[in-house]
Each structure stands twice: as structure tokens, then as C-alpha cells.
Design an enzyme around this catalytic site. Structure first.
Site, PDB file in Angstrom:
ATOM      1  NE  ARG A  36     -84.855 -21.764 -98.445  1.00 38.25           N
ATOM      2  CZ  ARG A  36     -86.090 -21.673 -98.884  1.00 38.25           C
ATOM      3  NH1 ARG A  36     -86.629 -22.650 -99.593  1.00 38.25           N
ATOM      4  NH2 ARG A  36     -86.817 -20.586 -98.646  1.00 38.25           N
ATOM      5  CG  HIS A  86     -90.228 -16.180 -98.959  1.00 37.61           C
ATOM      6  ND1 HIS A  86     -88.876 -16.412 -98.917  1.00 37.61           N
ATOM      7  CD2 HIS A  86     -90.687 -16.911-100.012  1.00 37.61           C
ATOM      8  CE1 HIS A  86     -88.540 -17.258 -99.887  1.00 37.61           C
ATOM      9  NE2 HIS A  86     -89.627 -17.576-100.565  1.00 37.61           N
ATOM     10  CG  HIS A  91     -91.747 -16.775-104.960  1.00 36.54           C
ATOM     11  ND1 HIS A  91     -91.379 -17.950-105.537  1.00 36.54           N
ATOM     12  CD2 HIS A  91     -91.236 -16.829-103.701  1.00 36.54           C
ATOM     13  CE1 HIS A  91     -90.681 -18.690-104.689  1.00 36.54           C
ATOM     14  NE2 HIS A  91     -90.591 -18.035-103.555  1.00 36.54           N
ATOM     15  CB  CYS A  94     -91.826 -19.769-111.131  1.00 35.14           C
ATOM     16  SG  CYS A  94     -93.421 -20.352-110.546  1.00 35.14           S
TER      17      CYS A  94
END
Ligand code: ZN
Length: 321
Positions: A17, A214, A216, A247
Site C-alpha cells: 500500500r 507508522h 518513515h 521519499c
């Protein structure tokens, strides 16, 4: 949602996703299904397999219902999906997902720019979704997480006030979510901030209502943040195989924290994820073959496993492949 009493930490793979929606290439449906099967086969228990958004906005996700149908056939796998609104939730529920996650951007500027919705409008969608879920027979109700995105800072607004995060976490719960998650959408978080925010949000909504973060790896703090979250008692960590997605704000930097590196760290520390690292590393071949133009990231895959790994003193003693 399924409980996992036999593992210490649940890794929730979000590559199909979060990863795929941020790369230009569209992965063929069969490749997505092969990826999900292989990763579940390596021991991953939860996979966010798709986002239910209009295909004209994200052609990468046009096959969401098909991918969900495939993933639902895998025994023991929790099939999760992201939904931006009520319509998406309807489609995800119709497809039969076990868990839906709806992002609410703490930065209202970001929310308006990305979803074209104010906070109040997003909360209205949450209320309608919660009502829809309540109308289903109890055994068919998916878990419903409100994901507080840009919780650690925003590329448009800059710093995000912590009391705003807490206030919106409470609003999401009141609107009918079962739990909230904290998302470092922009890769701004640091370990001290993560600890502080987890405590503040939990004090507001209850400890068992915030179990997932979550993260990064945009600025290289992904694993440090993951460890800080674990030490605060977080039990579910999102990550992406090969850290795919990149990113847009930091060329060359990986997007989500890399599942392989996260599993290596936890495994080496003796924290059980239920995942076989050797098998997980092999899943990269499927993804790389299907996305030849994309870079896969990860220190562990590049360096290889240490000598003697899996034989006493190193990790959980998984068999060498
Ligand atoms: Zn993300």
C-alpha cells in the site's frame, strides 16, 4: 482482529500500500499477490495490501478488491487496507478486509491539501464509517483505526502542536474508531518526541487504544524511533519490504522503515516477530523483478546476515536457508 499470543511484536507490512502508492510504476496484480503470499509465508501476520481510492487518482491501487480477495485466502493473515473516506470504507468492507485504517492529518493545511477536507469533515466520515460497521453482524465487523498522520511535523505547517495530536486522538475515538495510531508521515520524528507523544496520547485515550506506530526512515532515525516506541510498550510496527516508495522530499532516502532491517534488529535482540529472516530476504526478488525501475533499500539485505547467525548467541536461532 486476530490476536498473536505467540509473538512479542507484530510487524505490519505496508509495502503493497504505502510503498506501491508512492512509486510511479504500477505493479501487476499477479506480482502483488505473489509478494503477499511469499511474505505471509515468511511469517508476516498482518499486511496492508491496498488503498481503496479512486483508480483515476491512484492507478497503482485500481486492483485493490482483487488483491484483497487473494490475501483473504491466506490462512492466519490479517488483511488491512487504507481508506480515505466513507466510499473507500464501503468498498473495503465489501471486499472483506479485516481491518481498515483512515488517516486524519493533524496538520489541517496538509489535510486540506491532500484530502481536500477539514478536520471536522474527516471526523464526519469517521462517524459514518463507524455507523456502517455497527450495522454489520458482530463477526463481520472490521477493526477500525484512526491514523494520526503528520503527527510529528508537517512539510507545510512545520511543527505540529502535541496538544492538537492528543485532542484529535480523542476526537477519533469519540467518532467511533476502535484505536488510534501515530504516523510519522514526513519522517520528522525523533525518539524523545515519540516517547512523549505516545505517553500523552495514551493518557488521553487509554493504553490499549494506541498500539501501533507508522514510521518513515527519511532522516535515518527509523530504527531508533522503532526502539523508542517498543520501550514505551508499542506492540505493532508498520514497515515496508525494501523500504520501497522512496521519499519525494529526500531523494535517495528510503520511505517506510525497512522490514528486513527491523526484523533483523528485533530478531538479534531476541524479540520474537514470528518471521523467518532468510525467507523474508528472498521475497525481495519478487518485488525487484516486478519493479525493475525502482530501488530497494535495506542495510541487512546489502550486508548479508552475520556469520553464524541463527546458531546460538545470534537472534532467535532460525534455520539458515
Ligand atoms: Zn507512510
Amino acid at each position: 482482529m486476530q490476536e498473536h499470543p505467540d509473538i512479542d511484536v507484530l510487524i505490519s507490512e505496508v509495502g503493497p500500500r504505502d510503498g506501491l502508492q508512492s512509486v510511479k510504476s504500477v505493479m501487476p496484480t499477479e506480482a502483488k499477490c505473489a509478494w503477499i503470499t511469499a511474505e505471509a509465508g515468511a511469517g508476516v501476520r498482518e499486511i496492508e495490501v491496498a488503498s481503496f481510492v479512486p483508480p483515476k487518482l491512484l492507478p497503482q491501487m485500481a486492483d485493490a478488491a482483487e488483491v484483497v480477495a487473494h490475501a483473504l485466502k491466506i490462512k492466519g493473515l490479517t488483511v488491512a487496507a487504507l481508506v480515505p473516506n466513507f466510499k473507500g470504507a464501503e468498498n473495503a468492507i465489501r471486499a472483506g478486509v479485516h481491518k481498515i485504517s483512515l488517516p486524519l492529518s493533524v496538520s489541517e493545511t496538509h489535510s486540506k491539501a491532500n484530502l481536500r477536507k477539514t478536520h471536522e469533515q474527516v471526523l464526519d466520515e469517521v462517524r459514518r464509517i463507524a455507523e456502517l460497521i455497527r450495522s454489520l453482524p458482530e463477526d463481520q465487523r472490521p477493526g477500525f483505526e484512526g491514523a494520526l498522520s503528520t503527527a510529528f511535523g508537517c512539510t507545510l505547517e512545520g511543527p505540529v502542536p502535541e496538544d492538537k495530536v492528543v485532542q484529535l486522538a480523542a476526537a477519533l475515538m469519540e467518532a467511533g474508531c476502535n484505536e488510534v495510531g501515530l504516523s510519522d508521515t514526513t519522517g520528522y520524528a525523533n525518539p524523545a518526541q515519540l516517547r512523549r507523544l505516545i505517553r500523552l496520547v495514551r493518557a488521553e485515550v487509554g493504553e490499549d487504544r494506541l498500539s501501533n506506530v507508522h514510521l518513515h526512515n527519511t532522516r535515518g532515525l527509523g530504527l531508533a524511533n522503532a526502539l523508542a516506541a517498543l520501550e514505551e510498550g508499542i506492540t505493532t510496527l508498520d514497515s515496508s519490504l525494501g523500504g520501497i516508495g522512496g521519499c519525494p522530499f529526500a531523494p535517495g532516502a528510503s520511505g517506510n522503515i525497512v522490514t528486513e532491517d527491523l526484523v533483523f534488529m528485533l530478531d538479534a535482540m531476541g524479540i520474537n516477530t514470528g518471521i523467518n529472516l532468510n525467507r523474508l530476504l528472498k521475497v525481495r526478488e519478487i518485488v525487484q523483478e516486478a519493479l525493475p525501475a525502482e530501488s530497494l533499500y535495506g542495510f541487512t539485505p546489502d550486508a548479508g546476515l552475520p556469520r553464524g547467525y541463527g546458531r546460538g548467541g545470534w537472534g532467535l536461532g532460525q534455520e539458515a536457508a
